[in-house]
Scaffold this motif. Structure first.
Motif, short mmCIF file in Angstrom:
data_model
loop_
_atom_site.label_atom_id
_atom_site.label_comp_id
_atom_site.label_asym_id
_atom_site.label_seq_id
_atom_site.Cartn_x
_atom_site.Cartn_y
_atom_site.Cartn_z
N ALA A 22 0.81 -1.35 0.02
CA ALA A 22 0.06 0.09 -0.03
C ALA A 22 0.73 1.13 -0.06
CB ALA A 22 -0.81 0.03 1.34
N ALA A 23 1.96 1.39 0.80
CA ALA A 23 2.93 2.27 0.81
C ALA A 23 3.44 2.67 -0.67
CB ALA A 23 3.81 2.24 1.98
N GLU A 24 3.90 1.49 -1.10
CA GLU A 24 4.71 1.72 -2.40
C GLU A 24 3.73 2.26 -3.56
OE1 GLU A 24 8.37 0.50 -3.55
OE2 GLU A 24 8.17 1.84 -1.51
N GLN A 25 2.51 1.67 -3.48
CA GLN A 25 1.53 2.11 -4.57
C GLN A 25 1.42 3.68 -4.43
OE1 GLN A 25 -1.82 -0.33 -3.67
NE2 GLN A 25 -1.20 -1.74 -4.98
N GLU A 26 1.24 4.32 -3.21
CA GLU A 26 0.88 5.62 -2.99
C GLU A 26 2.26 6.16 -3.35
OE1 GLU A 26 -0.93 8.99 -1.86
OE2 GLU A 26 -1.60 7.16 -2.08
N ARG A 27 3.36 5.81 -3.24
CA ARG A 27 4.76 6.40 -3.62
C ARG A 27 4.87 6.65 -5.24
NH1 ARG A 27 10.78 3.71 -2.95
NH2 ARG A 27 12.00 5.37 -3.96
N TRP A 28 4.79 5.25 -5.86
CA TRP A 28 5.12 5.42 -7.22
C TRP A 28 3.70 5.97 -8.02
CZ3 TRP A 28 9.63 5.36 -8.68
CH2 TRP A 28 10.53 4.86 -7.85
N LYS A 29 2.61 5.99 -7.46
CA LYS A 29 1.44 6.69 -8.20
C LYS A 29 1.71 7.97 -8.72
CE LYS A 29 -3.29 7.85 -7.51
NZ LYS A 29 -4.46 7.92 -6.70
#
Length: 339
Positions: A321-328
Protein backbone atom coordinates in the motif's frame (compact mmCIF):
# COMPACT_ATOMS: atom_id res chain seq x y z
CA UNK A 1 0.49 -24.92 23.07
CA UNK A 2 2.01 -21.42 23.00
CA UNK A 3 3.94 -21.46 26.25
CA UNK A 4 6.43 -18.88 25.02
CA UNK A 5 4.11 -16.42 23.26
CA UNK A 6 3.49 -14.20 26.29
CA UNK A 7 7.06 -13.04 26.47
CA UNK A 8 7.10 -12.05 22.77
CA UNK A 9 9.43 -14.80 21.61
CA UNK A 10 7.04 -16.98 19.61
CA UNK A 11 8.46 -18.44 16.43
CA UNK A 12 7.04 -17.22 13.08
CA UNK A 13 5.11 -20.46 12.60
CA UNK A 14 3.63 -20.20 16.11
CA UNK A 15 2.61 -16.61 15.46
CA UNK A 16 0.98 -17.54 12.15
CA UNK A 17 -0.97 -20.40 13.74
CA UNK A 18 -2.04 -18.20 16.66
CA UNK A 19 -3.39 -15.55 14.24
CA UNK A 20 -5.27 -18.26 12.35
CA UNK A 21 -6.88 -19.67 15.50
CA UNK A 22 -7.81 -16.18 16.68
CA UNK A 23 -9.44 -15.46 13.33
CA UNK A 24 -11.25 -18.81 13.45
CA UNK A 25 -12.62 -17.98 16.90
CA UNK A 26 -13.78 -14.53 15.78
CA UNK A 27 -15.66 -16.11 12.90
CA UNK A 28 -17.23 -18.78 15.06
CA UNK A 29 -15.14 -21.51 13.48
CA UNK A 30 -13.43 -22.77 16.62
CA UNK A 31 -15.17 -26.12 16.38
CA UNK A 32 -13.75 -26.56 12.88
CA UNK A 33 -10.17 -25.73 13.86
CA UNK A 34 -9.05 -29.39 14.25
CA UNK A 35 -10.24 -30.18 10.73
CA UNK A 36 -8.63 -27.07 9.32
CA UNK A 37 -5.43 -27.86 11.18
CA UNK A 38 -5.45 -31.24 9.47
CA UNK A 39 -5.92 -29.53 6.11
CA UNK A 40 -2.95 -27.31 6.91
CA UNK A 41 -0.82 -30.30 7.86
CA UNK A 42 -1.71 -32.16 4.64
CA UNK A 43 -0.80 -29.23 2.41
CA UNK A 44 1.00 -29.20 0.01
CA UNK A 45 0.08 -32.56 -1.44
CA UNK A 46 2.10 -32.09 -4.64
CA UNK A 47 4.80 -29.87 -6.15
CA UNK A 48 4.25 -26.12 -5.80
CA UNK A 49 4.58 -23.94 -8.91
CA UNK A 50 6.28 -20.60 -8.21
CA UNK A 51 5.55 -18.35 -11.19
CA UNK A 52 7.97 -15.53 -12.09
CA UNK A 53 6.29 -13.05 -14.48
CA UNK A 54 9.54 -12.14 -16.26
CA UNK A 55 12.14 -13.72 -18.52
CA UNK A 56 15.10 -15.55 -16.95
CA UNK A 57 18.26 -13.61 -16.22
CA UNK A 58 17.18 -10.88 -13.82
CA UNK A 59 17.03 -10.28 -10.08
CA UNK A 60 13.52 -11.72 -9.98
CA UNK A 61 14.76 -15.17 -10.92
CA UNK A 62 17.65 -15.03 -8.44
CA UNK A 63 15.31 -14.18 -5.56
CA UNK A 64 12.71 -16.74 -6.64
CA UNK A 65 15.16 -19.61 -7.04
CA UNK A 66 16.85 -18.88 -3.72
CA UNK A 67 13.49 -18.89 -1.94
CA UNK A 68 12.24 -21.97 -3.80
CA UNK A 69 15.35 -23.96 -2.88
CA UNK A 70 14.82 -23.41 0.85
CA UNK A 71 11.02 -23.70 0.66
CA UNK A 72 11.28 -27.11 -0.99
CA UNK A 73 12.96 -28.32 2.18
CA UNK A 74 10.66 -26.61 4.68
CA UNK A 75 7.43 -27.62 2.90
CA UNK A 76 8.52 -31.16 2.14
CA UNK A 77 7.44 -30.83 -1.51
CA UNK A 78 9.28 -29.58 -4.57
CA UNK A 79 8.85 -25.86 -5.29
CA UNK A 80 9.79 -25.15 -8.90
CA UNK A 81 10.21 -21.79 -10.65
CA UNK A 82 8.22 -21.21 -13.83
CA UNK A 83 9.16 -18.10 -15.85
CA UNK A 84 6.18 -16.66 -17.76
CA UNK A 85 7.14 -13.26 -19.23
CA UNK A 86 4.96 -10.93 -21.24
CA UNK A 87 2.86 -7.76 -21.06
CA UNK A 88 4.76 -6.24 -18.13
CA UNK A 89 3.93 -9.27 -16.00
CA UNK A 90 0.19 -9.02 -16.64
CA UNK A 91 -0.11 -12.39 -18.39
CA UNK A 92 1.33 -14.35 -15.48
CA UNK A 93 -0.51 -12.31 -12.86
CA UNK A 94 -3.85 -12.88 -14.58
CA UNK A 95 -3.19 -16.63 -14.92
CA UNK A 96 -2.27 -17.08 -11.28
CA UNK A 97 -5.21 -14.93 -10.13
CA UNK A 98 -7.51 -17.50 -11.77
CA UNK A 99 -5.65 -20.55 -10.48
CA UNK A 100 -7.70 -22.85 -8.25
CA UNK A 101 -5.30 -25.72 -7.57
CA UNK A 102 -3.98 -24.34 -4.23
CA UNK A 103 -0.45 -25.16 -5.41
CA UNK A 104 0.34 -22.11 -7.57
CA UNK A 105 1.98 -18.95 -6.20
CA UNK A 106 3.62 -15.97 -7.87
CA UNK A 107 6.48 -13.54 -7.37
CA UNK A 108 5.05 -10.05 -6.96
CA UNK A 109 7.19 -6.98 -7.36
CA UNK A 110 7.21 -3.22 -7.69
CA UNK A 111 6.04 -3.33 -11.31
CA UNK A 112 3.11 -5.72 -11.09
CA UNK A 113 1.85 -4.45 -7.73
CA UNK A 114 2.75 -0.75 -7.50
CA UNK A 115 3.09 0.38 -11.11
CA UNK A 116 0.80 -1.53 -13.47
CA UNK A 117 -2.36 -0.45 -11.59
CA UNK A 118 -1.53 3.15 -12.53
CA UNK A 119 -0.20 2.86 -16.09
CA UNK A 120 -2.81 0.54 -17.60
CA UNK A 121 -6.34 1.74 -18.22
CA UNK A 122 -7.56 -1.80 -17.67
CA UNK A 123 -5.75 -4.72 -16.06
CA UNK A 124 -6.67 -8.42 -16.34
CA UNK A 125 -6.17 -8.66 -12.57
CA UNK A 126 -6.75 -6.57 -9.44
CA UNK A 127 -3.50 -6.24 -7.51
CA UNK A 128 -5.32 -5.76 -4.20
CA UNK A 129 -8.27 -8.12 -4.55
CA UNK A 130 -7.11 -11.09 -6.63
CA UNK A 131 -4.15 -12.03 -4.43
CA UNK A 132 -3.26 -12.63 -0.81
CA UNK A 133 0.14 -11.30 0.30
CA UNK A 134 2.32 -14.04 1.77
CA UNK A 135 5.63 -12.37 2.59
CA UNK A 136 8.06 -9.72 1.42
CA UNK A 137 11.08 -11.74 0.31
CA UNK A 138 13.93 -9.42 -0.58
CA UNK A 139 15.05 -5.94 -1.58
CA UNK A 140 17.64 -5.40 -4.30
CA UNK A 141 19.35 -2.02 -4.87
CA UNK A 142 19.28 -0.68 -8.41
CA UNK A 143 22.68 -0.03 -9.97
CA UNK A 144 23.16 2.59 -12.68
CA UNK A 145 25.49 1.25 -15.34
CA UNK A 146 26.82 2.32 -18.74
CA UNK A 147 28.50 0.55 -21.61
CA UNK A 148 32.31 0.97 -21.44
CA UNK A 149 32.26 3.12 -24.60
CA UNK A 150 30.32 5.84 -22.77
CA UNK A 151 32.92 8.43 -21.65
CA UNK A 152 31.68 8.83 -18.09
CA UNK A 153 33.36 7.47 -14.98
CA UNK A 154 30.75 8.66 -12.48
CA UNK A 155 27.21 10.01 -12.26
CA UNK A 156 28.23 13.66 -12.48
CA UNK A 157 30.10 13.06 -15.74
CA UNK A 158 27.27 10.94 -17.10
CA UNK A 159 24.61 13.58 -16.45
CA UNK A 160 26.78 16.22 -18.15
CA UNK A 161 27.33 13.88 -21.11
CA UNK A 162 23.62 13.10 -21.42
CA UNK A 163 22.72 16.80 -21.30
CA UNK A 164 25.21 17.48 -24.09
CA UNK A 165 23.45 14.92 -26.31
CA UNK A 166 19.71 15.34 -25.65
CA UNK A 167 17.68 12.56 -27.25
CA UNK A 168 20.74 10.85 -28.72
CA UNK A 169 21.44 8.39 -25.90
CA UNK A 170 19.26 5.45 -24.92
CA UNK A 171 18.75 3.32 -21.86
CA UNK A 172 17.08 -0.07 -21.70
CA UNK A 173 14.81 -1.74 -19.19
CA UNK A 174 12.99 -5.04 -18.73
CA UNK A 175 9.82 -3.32 -19.97
CA UNK A 176 7.54 -0.35 -19.43
CA UNK A 177 6.78 -0.01 -15.75
CA UNK A 178 9.56 -2.40 -14.76
CA UNK A 179 11.80 -1.66 -11.78
CA UNK A 180 14.62 -0.59 -14.10
CA UNK A 181 12.31 1.76 -15.99
CA UNK A 182 11.18 3.38 -12.74
CA UNK A 183 14.72 3.64 -11.43
CA UNK A 184 15.98 5.48 -14.50
CA UNK A 185 12.95 7.75 -14.74
CA UNK A 186 13.36 8.58 -11.07
CA UNK A 187 16.99 9.53 -11.73
CA UNK A 188 16.02 11.60 -14.79
CA UNK A 189 13.39 13.48 -12.79
CA UNK A 190 15.80 14.12 -9.96
CA UNK A 191 18.73 15.31 -12.06
CA UNK A 192 16.99 16.90 -15.05
CA UNK A 193 18.48 15.10 -18.07
CA UNK A 194 16.76 13.30 -20.93
CA UNK A 195 17.40 9.90 -22.55
CA UNK A 196 15.34 7.66 -24.79
CA UNK A 197 13.80 4.62 -23.13
CA UNK A 198 13.94 1.26 -24.94
CA UNK A 199 11.71 -1.36 -23.27
CA UNK A 200 12.53 -5.07 -23.61
CA UNK A 201 10.78 -8.27 -22.66
CA UNK A 202 12.87 -9.00 -19.61
CA UNK A 203 16.29 -8.18 -18.19
CA UNK A 204 18.03 -10.97 -20.10
CA UNK A 205 17.37 -9.70 -23.63
CA UNK A 206 18.00 -6.11 -22.54
CA UNK A 207 21.39 -7.10 -21.13
CA UNK A 208 22.34 -8.65 -24.45
CA UNK A 209 21.96 -5.30 -26.20
CA UNK A 210 23.62 -3.35 -23.38
CA UNK A 211 26.68 -5.60 -23.43
CA UNK A 212 26.94 -5.31 -27.22
CA UNK A 213 26.78 -1.51 -27.09
CA UNK A 214 23.39 -1.11 -28.75
CA UNK A 215 22.27 0.59 -25.52
CA UNK A 216 24.19 3.27 -23.64
CA UNK A 217 22.95 2.68 -20.13
CA UNK A 218 20.51 0.95 -17.80
CA UNK A 219 19.41 0.63 -14.18
CA UNK A 220 19.51 -3.01 -13.13
CA UNK A 221 19.09 -4.92 -9.89
CA UNK A 222 22.46 -5.53 -8.24
CA UNK A 223 22.04 -9.30 -8.16
CA UNK A 224 21.82 -9.55 -11.95
CA UNK A 225 24.47 -7.02 -12.97
CA UNK A 226 27.35 -7.27 -10.46
CA UNK A 227 29.08 -10.15 -12.32
CA UNK A 228 29.20 -8.03 -15.48
CA UNK A 229 30.53 -5.05 -13.52
CA UNK A 230 33.27 -7.21 -12.00
CA UNK A 231 34.27 -8.50 -15.44
CA UNK A 232 34.43 -4.99 -16.90
CA UNK A 233 31.64 -5.55 -19.44
CA UNK A 234 29.69 -2.61 -18.01
CA UNK A 235 30.72 0.30 -15.78
CA UNK A 236 28.77 1.14 -12.63
CA UNK A 237 28.51 4.92 -12.16
CA UNK A 238 26.27 4.93 -9.07
CA UNK A 239 24.27 2.74 -6.74
CA UNK A 240 20.68 3.43 -5.75
CA UNK A 241 21.29 2.10 -2.25
CA UNK A 242 21.32 4.28 0.88
CA UNK A 243 24.96 3.38 1.47
CA UNK A 244 27.78 1.89 -0.57
CA UNK A 245 27.66 -1.81 -1.28
CA UNK A 246 30.34 -4.10 0.17
CA UNK A 247 30.65 -5.72 -3.27
CA UNK A 248 31.39 -2.32 -4.88
CA UNK A 249 33.07 -0.24 -2.18
CA UNK A 250 34.56 2.24 -4.67
CA UNK A 251 31.24 3.10 -6.34
CA UNK A 252 29.47 6.04 -4.66
CA UNK A 253 25.71 6.19 -4.20
CA UNK A 254 23.48 8.58 -6.13
CA UNK A 255 22.96 10.48 -2.88
CA UNK A 256 26.72 10.95 -2.46
CA UNK A 257 26.98 12.45 -5.93
CA UNK A 258 24.81 15.47 -5.33
CA UNK A 259 21.30 14.12 -4.66
CA UNK A 260 20.79 13.74 -0.90
CA UNK A 261 18.05 11.36 0.15
CA UNK A 262 17.91 9.54 -3.19
CA UNK A 263 17.25 5.82 -2.82
CA UNK A 264 16.00 3.25 -5.32
CA UNK A 265 15.57 -0.41 -4.53
CA UNK A 266 13.65 -3.15 -6.27
CA UNK A 267 11.60 -5.45 -4.08
CA UNK A 268 10.12 -8.90 -4.45
CA UNK A 269 7.46 -10.72 -2.49
CA UNK A 270 5.32 -13.84 -2.63
CA UNK A 271 1.61 -13.77 -3.45
CA UNK A 272 -1.04 -16.48 -3.45
CA UNK A 273 -4.34 -16.44 -5.35
CA UNK A 274 -7.16 -14.90 -3.32
CA UNK A 275 -8.89 -18.28 -3.11
CA UNK A 276 -6.05 -19.92 -1.15
CA UNK A 277 -7.59 -21.23 2.06
CA UNK A 278 -6.70 -19.76 5.46
CA UNK A 279 -4.84 -22.84 6.76
CA UNK A 280 -2.81 -23.18 3.55
CA UNK A 281 -1.92 -19.48 3.60
CA UNK A 282 -0.93 -19.64 7.27
CA UNK A 283 1.38 -22.57 6.64
CA UNK A 284 2.85 -21.04 3.48
CA UNK A 285 3.52 -17.76 5.27
CA UNK A 286 5.22 -19.41 8.25
CA UNK A 287 7.36 -21.69 6.09
CA UNK A 288 8.29 -18.85 3.72
CA UNK A 289 9.53 -16.70 6.59
CA UNK A 290 11.56 -19.65 7.79
CA UNK A 291 12.95 -20.20 4.28
CA UNK A 292 13.88 -16.55 3.68
CA UNK A 293 15.59 -16.26 7.06
CA UNK A 294 17.53 -19.49 6.72
CA UNK A 295 21.29 -18.83 6.93
CA UNK A 296 21.87 -20.45 3.51
CA UNK A 297 19.25 -18.25 1.84
CA UNK A 298 20.53 -15.08 3.49
CA UNK A 299 24.10 -15.88 2.52
CA UNK A 300 23.06 -16.65 -1.06
CA UNK A 301 21.15 -13.39 -1.43
CA UNK A 302 23.82 -11.35 0.34
CA UNK A 303 26.34 -12.61 -2.19
CA UNK A 304 24.20 -11.05 -4.89
CA UNK A 305 23.81 -7.76 -2.96
CA UNK A 306 20.19 -8.60 -2.13
CA UNK A 307 18.75 -8.11 1.35
CA UNK A 308 16.59 -10.97 2.65
CA UNK A 309 13.51 -9.61 4.44
CA UNK A 310 10.74 -12.05 5.37
CA UNK A 311 7.68 -10.92 7.29
CA UNK A 312 3.99 -11.53 7.83
CA UNK A 313 1.19 -11.19 5.26
CA UNK A 314 -0.06 -8.12 7.15
CA UNK A 315 3.35 -6.43 6.97
CA UNK A 316 3.64 -7.15 3.26
CA UNK A 317 0.14 -5.78 2.62
CA UNK A 318 1.06 -2.55 4.40
CA UNK A 319 4.30 -2.31 2.42
CA UNK A 320 2.47 -2.75 -0.90
CA UNK A 321 0.00 0.00 0.00
CA UNK A 322 2.83 2.42 0.85
CA UNK A 323 4.68 1.64 -2.40
CA UNK A 324 1.51 2.14 -4.46
CA UNK A 325 1.10 5.59 -2.95
CA UNK A 326 4.74 6.46 -3.61
CA UNK A 327 4.95 5.36 -7.22
CA UNK A 328 1.53 6.62 -8.22
CA UNK A 329 2.96 10.14 -7.91
CA UNK A 330 6.15 9.35 -9.85
CA UNK A 331 4.20 7.68 -12.67
CA UNK A 332 1.90 10.65 -13.05
CA UNK A 333 4.79 13.10 -13.15
CA UNK A 334 6.87 11.04 -15.58
CA UNK A 335 3.78 10.21 -17.68
CA UNK A 336 4.79 6.54 -17.87
CA UNK A 337 2.61 4.59 -20.31
CA UNK A 338 2.45 0.87 -21.18
CA UNK A 339 3.83 -0.50 -24.45
Amino acid sequence: MFANTRDGHASPEQQARRRFLQASSALGLTGLAPGLATAQANWPSKAVRFVVPFAPGGSSEIVARSTAAELSTTLGQSVFVDNKPGAAGNIAMAEVARSEDQHTIILGHIGTLAVNPYIFDKLPYDANKDFKPVSLLAKVPSLYVVHPDVPAKNLTEFIAYAKSKPGKLSYGSAGNGSAGHLAFEYLKMTSGFFMLHVPYRGTGPMLTDLLSGRLDASAIGAAAIIPFIKSGKVRCIATGSAKRLPQLPDVPTVAEQGFPGFEMTQWYGMLAPANMTAPHLAKLSAETMKAVRAPAAQERLRGDAAEAIGGTPEQFAQFIAAEQERWKKVIARANIKPD
